[in-house]
Design an enzyme around this catalytic site. Structure first.
Site, short mmCIF file in Angstrom:
data_model
loop_
_atom_site.label_atom_id
_atom_site.label_comp_id
_atom_site.label_asym_id
_atom_site.label_seq_id
_atom_site.Cartn_x
_atom_site.Cartn_y
_atom_site.Cartn_z
CD GLU A 186 -3.29 -0.36 0.06
OE1 GLU A 186 -2.83 0.61 -0.47
OE2 GLU A 186 -3.98 -1.31 -0.44
CD GLU B 149 -2.80 4.81 -0.41
OE1 GLU B 149 -2.22 5.40 0.66
OE2 GLU B 149 -3.80 4.02 -0.36
CD GLU C 289 2.30 18.55 0.77
OE1 GLU C 289 1.27 18.60 0.03
OE2 GLU C 289 2.28 19.72 1.58
CG ASP D 61 -14.70 7.12 11.12
OD1 ASP D 61 -14.27 6.21 10.91
OD2 ASP D 61 -14.27 8.08 11.41
CD GLU E 12 -2.17 17.60 -3.28
OE1 GLU E 12 -1.52 17.90 -2.61
OE2 GLU E 12 -3.23 18.00 -3.85
#
Ligand SMILES: [Zn+2]
Length: 178
Positions: A98, A102, A150, A120, A148
């Site tokens: 993962e 990403e 960062e 949630d 994105e």
């Protein structure tokens, strides 16, 4: 089982109308206190279980790596690099995969950081397993379901962070750094 989760049992399998084994219509029946989808013809029971996901707390100096979500739920919000495990995949393999997908970074998995019961996520009941990790290679570049990627200092985190489990993990990481 709380009323909230009983409700989820009814809501989530809405798409599942027919038995995946014999094709008969599924019906909701209570097994003890728990409502389940069952097949009256062949006896199949749809056991709905939480889905495990893995996430990574990755620090560079005093900054933490976050990714911006490309897809719903919470598209545009930020979170830890994370995702669902594939069937048959180990937790550690899923973690490394993962993060690579990403952020394009290769990591060496570290210590278990947190396990969180995620209530949630509208898709399902998630159990998020968060690990520390060390970045060992790669140039930071968002990919897959991240818009994105960062590094953020803890005093200037993005305003919108998706999911309570991610918020808790980021808060816990902040305490470690301070
Ligand atoms: Zn059946």
């Amino acid at each position: 089982m709380s009323d909230f989760w009983k409700e989820q049992v009814y809501i989530n399998p809405h798409d599942f109308k027919y038995c995946p084994k014999c094709g008969s219509k599924l019906k909701i029946k209570n097994e003890g206190d728990i409502p389940r989808l069952m097949c009256a013809t062949c006896g199949f029971i749809f056991y709905q279980n939480p889905i495990p996901a893995v996430g990574a707390v990755l620090l560079r100096g005093n900054k933490i790596l976050l990714v911006k979500r490309k897809y719903e739920p919470k598209a545009g919000d930020w979170c830890l690099p994370a995702g669902f495990l594939e069937y048959g995949e180990s937790i550690i393999d899923g973690l490394v995969r993962e993060v690579k997908e990403e952020t394009n970074l290769d990591i060496k998995p570290g210590k278990l950081f947190q396990v969180c019961n995620a209530m949630d996520d509208p898709r399902t009941h998630v159990v998020l397993v968060v690990y520390r990790g060390e970045i060992v290679n790669g140039n930071l570049k968002p990919g897959d379901d991240a818009l994105e990627a960062e590094f953020f200092s803890f005093d200037s985190l993005p305003e919108k962070i998706a999911f309570t489990c991610h918020i808790w993990a980021i808060e816990a990481a902040k305490k470690e750094v301070n």
